[in-house]
Structure formats: structure tokens, C-alpha cells
Design a protein around this motif. Structure first.
Motif: not given
Length: 447
Positions: A418-419, A422
Motif C-alpha cells: 500500500q505504501r 502511494e
């Protein structure tokens, strides 16, 4: 277990093991009763000792090969011999039989007779060898205990060079004997040694005292006593001046003090301490100081009020510069510290200003360990958020986009993916779709 190597004077079946240079021979000693004599009086033992206890307490790195069970590779306590002539520990060979094996584990011959015969001669020899080693160890421990008491008494009286010499002797005894360490603690030696640390402590005295203290068990009262500002200042002065060994001892002592529940962050909020610590960490000539130095710096960086001070001494560019030289354990510590420092504005700015930050972090992604990837990704995200246009462009040119796609497609944990997603989205904002897709080529990255 490492096997015992006979000396050059030993015969085929002989080996050394007795304090006076006596060589045992398995063919003769059992017949002449030497073993029995040693066990029941000849070895200076008042009562029969427990063999298992002796083996455990001695914990010898090397044991005569003939004493070792071929199955467990541990010293035998109850040796038994099979019809093939091979000897094993009784419990081990019985377990072998219980598994349905009716062969000799060493030769793999089928057994024509499953009788196991106690090997009393070998048992006597094993017992004799270990009992004499045990008695010697106990005597050395008693001698060390008495010598430690004498040295503590002397230390209360002497000054100058005599004090330094006494401390050197005490350090040697404490390093080699657990009974000496216990004696120092039991006889109030910790308080005595702590009293020698202060504003007027010489370097020679300080490094010897610290070398002794790091080998002792320090209770809460002792740690609190050592956390007095004057004593901490003395330790920091020694850390600044000492040899590598002394520096590492200072670091270990400070780490021990930080374990105290009443520890206050002001104690480590010292410019002098942090500068000395960074000097140890970045010393390329002595890489053995990297791990202890980084371990302490990690502990210190976890105190929020000290982070800005760490940044102010230039720790960030120094750590980034060191990254290519570190092994995995040290690298994970360094990245953890950098990640923690990125939580404060000064830290993020210092990371952005360091020209090697982004290329180094991109290079680490998906190369060392998942922990390293996680820290590097977190650092990159902090820097790119601070200056999206400038930093994102530099990162993408360094191959970040392709690396992020690898992270997203890998088996990493969901939070890490997820990071990465992003950061990938943040980097794409400065490019048209066509140009950004061209930046995501995987071929060069994989190579």
C-alpha cells in the motif's frame, strides 16, 4: 560438538586430560585400577560427584572422541557396547532400537545379538576425566573468589598507579571467572567501583572501571547510582578518548543504564555523547564498532526529545554515506535510525538535502531484506512528500518507479504494498502517462 584433538605425545588410544600431564590408555588403566583410585580418593574428591552435573557445569568445548556417543555427539554418561564392539550412550541406543532399527548405527551391520553390555571401564575413565576437570574448575573458582576479595580490599586503600594496577588485575579476574563477578557484587564492589567515576576521574582509571562494570550484574540501585550526571559525564569522556575496546565497553554500559525504568532522556541529551557515538559508528578502520554504536544510537533515537539533537550533529549524511559499507544487521539498524529521524521536520529536511539519500534508498529496495525495503520506502515517502516535484523526479530517474512495481507485485506484506502504491502515485503526478510508463521499465532494474 568439536572433537577433542590428542596431543602429539598421545598414543593411538591415549589422551591427555589430567593436570599432571598423565596420559590414559584405554587398554591398561581399567586393569590397574587408576580410574577407580582417582574417583574414590586419588583425584582429591571427598565424595562421589554426579557425572551429569559435572558435564553440564563444565560445558567443555572439546571432549576426547572416545567419550562421545556417535548418535548424539555428546559425552556419554552410561556407555554400553553392542555385539559389534561399538559403544553408545544407553538411552540413545535404546531409542534407536525403539524406532525399529536392529542395526549398529555406526557400521549399519545387522545385530546377531541385541544384548547391550555396560562398558564399566570406559565409564570409569569418563568419570575420572570429568571429575578431575571439575575439581580443577572448583579450585580455580575458589582461588578467584579469594583473590577478588583481596583486590577489593586493596582498592579501598591505594591511589595513583597502584590503583590502576589493582583495577587491571580485578578486570582480568572478573573477565575469566563467574565466581569473581559474583564476589564483586556480593561484597559491595559495584558501589566501590562507581565511586571512582566522577569529574576528576583519569582516563586510565575510567576505562578499567567501565571494563569491570560491563561484566557485572547491575541491580536497579547500582544503575540509578551510575546515572548521576557526574558519572555519566565521566563515561562520555572515556568514550571520546578511548580505544575501540574501551569505546565499546562505554556503549555497553550506557545501554545497560537505559534499561532502568527510571531512566531519563536528559541523560543521553548530550552533544558530546552523540558526537562520540557517531565517531565510533563512522570509523571505517574499525568496523567492529559499527554494530554496538548503531545499537545504542537506535535506542537513543527512540526518545523523541533527542532526535533533533541527533540531526543537528550531522548524523543523517554520515549514516547515508556509511550505508554501502554495512552488513545486513548494521544496515537495518542504520535505516531504522534514519526512518525515525525522518519523523521530525529537521530530519526530513536533512534527508532531502543529502544528495545520496534517494539513490541509496532506491538501490536498497527489494535487495537486502523486507525490513530494509520497509525502512527505505518509508524514508523515500517522507522525502518525496516534503518536496514532491524535485524529489519525485530524482527518484524516478534513479529507477524508483520500476522498483515500486516490483514491491507491489511481490509477496511483501499488504501495508508495504500500500505504501509503495502511494509513493508510485505521488511520483506519477509530475509526468504524462506515456512518459511515466516508459520510466517503469523493469529490464534494467531486474538486472
Amino acid at each position: 560438538m568439536p572433537m577433542y584433538q590428542p596431543s602429539k605425545r598421545d598414543g593411538l588410544l591415549g589422551f591427555e586430560g589430567f593436570g599432571d600431564g598423565l596420559i590414559l590408555d584405554l587398554n591398561t588403566e581399567g586393569k590397574h585400577g587408576v580410574a577407580a583410585a582417582a574417583i574414590y580418593g586419588g583425584g582429591g574428591i571427598g565424595e562421589k560427584l554426579d557425572l551429569k552435573k559435572m558435564i553440564e557445569e563444565l560445558n567443555l568445548p572439546e571432549v576426547p572422541l572416545v567419550f562421545v556417543c556417535p548418535i548424539s555427539l555428546e559425552p556419554m554418561q552410561e556407555p554400553v557396547t553392542l555385539c559389534t564392539g561399538q559403544t553408545y550412550e544407553k538411552s540413545n541406543i535404546l531409542k534407536w532400537f525403539s524406532l525399529g532399527h536392529y542395526t549398529c548405527p555406526t557400521t549399519m551391520q545387522e545385530l546377531w545379538d541385541d544384548t547391550i553390555m555396560p562398558n564399566s571401564t570406559l565409564h570409569h575413565l569418563i568419570y575420572t576425566w570429568f571429575s578431575q576437570k571439575y575439581v580443577q574448575m572448583k579450585k580455580r573458582s575458589e582461588d578467584a573468589q579469594g583473590r577478588t576479595s583481596d583486590l577489593l580490599g586493596t582498592l579501598k586503600k591505594v591511589k595513583g598507579q597502584a590503583r590502576i594496577q589493582t583495577l587491571k588485575e580485578l578486570k582480568q579476574v572478573v573477565a575469566n571467572h563467574s565466581t569473581a563477578r559474583k564476589t564483586v557484587v556480593d561484597e559491595g564492589g559495584v558501589a566501590l567501583l562507581s565511586s571512582l567515576l566522577g569529574p576528576f576521574t583519569s582516563y586510565s582509571v575510567g576505562c578499567e572501571v567501565i571494563a569491570i562494570l560491563v561484566n557485572l550484574t547491575l541491580n536497579s540501585e547500582s544503575r540509578s547510582n551510575l546515572m548521576q550526571p557526574a558519572k555519566i559525564s565521566s563515561v562520555v569522556d572515556t568514550l571520546n578518548e578511548g580505544s575501540l575496546e574501551t569505546k565499546v565497553n562505554c556503549v555497553r554500559l550506557i545501554e545497560r543504564l537505559m534499561e532502568e525504568k527510571d531512566f531519563r532522556a536528559e541523560i543521553i541529551s548530550s552533544h558530546s555523547l552523540l558526537v562520540a557515538l557517531m565517531r565510533l559508528v563512522k570509523d571505517k578502520k574499525h568496523p567492529n564498532g559499527h554494530l554496538p554504536g548503531l545499537s545504542l544510537l537506535k535506542q537513543i533515537s527512540m526518545h523523541n526529545q533527542v532526535r533533533s539533537l541527533i540531526v543537528s550533529i550531522g548524523a543523517i549524511p554520515q549514516l547515508v554515506e556509511l550505508i554501502p559499507l554495512l552488513n545486513q544487521e548494521c544496515l537495518e539498524l542504520a535505516l531504522f535510525i534514519l526512518d525515525v529521524l525522518s519523523c521530525v521536520p529537521e530530519g526530513r529536511q536533512a534527508l532531502r538535502d543529502c544528495s545520496k539519500t534517494i539513490p541509496s534508498m532506491v538501490k536498497i529496495l527489494m535487495r537486502i531484506s523486507e525490513s530494509c525495503t520497509e525502512y527505505a520506502l518509508s524514508i523515500l515517502l517522507s522525502v518525496c512528500k516534503l518536496s514532491p516535484e524535485e524529489c519525485s523526479s530524482v527518484a524516478v530517474d534513479a529507477g524508483l518507479a520500476a522498483k515500486l512495481l516490483l514491491v507491489i507485485q511481490s509477496g511483501c506484506n499488504p501495508a508495504l504494498k500500500q505504501r509503495a502504491a502511494e509513493l508510485l502515485k505521488l511520483c506519477s503526478l509530475n509526468y504524462s502517462d506515456t512518459i511515466f510508463i516508459s520510466k517503469c521499465r523493469l529490464t534494467r532494474t531486474i538486472q
